[in-house]
Design an enzyme around this catalytic site. Structure first.
Site, PDB file in Angstrom:
ATOM      1  N   SER A  52       0.961  -1.309   0.003  1.00 14.77           N
ATOM      2  CA  SER A  52       0.135  -0.038  -0.082  1.00 14.77           C
ATOM      3  C   SER A  52       0.849   1.139   0.010  1.00 14.77           C
ATOM      4  O   SER A  52       0.508   2.373  -0.423  1.00 14.77           O
ATOM      5  CB  SER A  52      -1.017   0.024   1.317  1.00 14.77           C
ATOM      6  OG  SER A  52      -0.147   0.116   2.310  1.00 14.77           O
ATOM      7  N   LYS A  93       0.959   4.384   6.964  1.00 15.00           N
ATOM      8  CA  LYS A  93       0.448   5.184   6.047  1.00 15.00           C
ATOM      9  C   LYS A  93       0.836   6.717   6.063  1.00 15.00           C
ATOM     10  O   LYS A  93       1.752   6.737   6.980  1.00 15.00           O
ATOM     11  CB  LYS A  93      -1.230   5.372   6.209  1.00 15.00           C
ATOM     12  CG  LYS A  93      -1.965   3.814   6.390  1.00 15.00           C
ATOM     13  CD  LYS A  93      -1.961   3.250   4.923  1.00 15.00           C
ATOM     14  CE  LYS A  93      -2.909   1.823   5.064  1.00 15.00           C
ATOM     15  NZ  LYS A  93      -2.658   1.076   3.766  1.00 15.00           N
TER      16      LYS A  93
END
Length: 242
Positions: A52, A93
């Site tokens: 990701s 993230k």
């Protein structure tokens, strides 16, 4: 080292060369061990399990994350956090919005906006829009809005928009801020802060002490090896002279 220096003694039968080599080893040990202790207290290693954050951090890459308080986090930081709503495991993230921000996507040019200002995101995977699905959110006070760099393959704040906090997580959920890649060897390096967020209030964060820590460890190793090598080299020269 000259012959006169090698044979000059300190009054206890030790040559100047042996004294200096011993000092080099001692200083090297302090730098080497001190650097490791400093690093252990400041950083925690973490393996990124998914793709990701590609291309910034590939799946399986090992990173060094600086232990920081959530209040120190700025826009653009890559953070390690754990939130029960998101799952049981720590996640990695990028912070694109903080409390009070209005985050939206996408403009006609396919860019993310924060408080209606388009943000340059050169770290994104691919050349398409900043998100394949449009969205908008108001970040509550004390919260962080988080996205992956591989927007087509990231379960992030966008999939939690219907939650009570509009997809954001509390600053207290942050455990550390990613400061450098440590593995694989070809990708080792300090994580650059994105300039696209520098003009926003609060600016961007400063890199942690990973570079001085690395320099201390490397310098220590060089001094230890150099000092330890003096004895055998001096004996070999003495043997040749004999």
């Amino acid at each position: 080292m000259s012959s006169s220096t090698e044979h000059r003694t300190d009054g206890r039968g030790r040559t100047t060369g042996s004294v200096l080599s011993g000092l080099a080893v001692a200083v090297g040990c302090v730098l080497f061990l001190g650097g490791f202790v400093w690093g252990a207290l400041t950083y925690r290693p973490y393996t990124v399990p998914t793709d990701s954050m590609s291309p910034t951090i590939a799946a399986g890459a090992r990173v060094l994350a600086e232990r920081v308080d959530g209040s120190e986090i700025r826009r653009g930081d890559i953070v390690v956090f754990k939130d029960d709503v998101w799952g049981d495991l720590p996640m990695v993230k990028r912070v694109v919005g903080i409390g009070g921000d209005k985050v939206a996507c996408c403009t006609k040019q396919g860019r993310l906006t924060v408080n209606a200002k388009p943000v340059e995101e050169p770290y994104l995977q691919g050349s398409g829009p900043a998100s394949p699905v449009g969205f908008k959110a108001k970040v509550p006070a004390g919260q962080l809005f988080l996205l992956g760099d591989h927007r087509n393959d990231s379960l992030d704040s966008r999939v939690h928009l219907t939650d009570g906090d509009h997809g954001s997580v509390p600053r207290s959920a942050v455990n550390a801020r990613v400061d450098a890649r440590a593995w694989p060897l070809g990708s080792v390096g300090v994580m650059q802060r994105p300039a696209g967020f520098a003009a926003f209030p609060g600016g961007i964060s400063q890199p942690g002490p990973v570079q001085p820590i690395t320099l201390a460890v490397v310098a220590g190793a060089v001094l230890i090896l150099g000092g330890a090598a003096y004895g055998p080299l001096a004996r070999r020269r003495a043997h040749k002279r004999g």
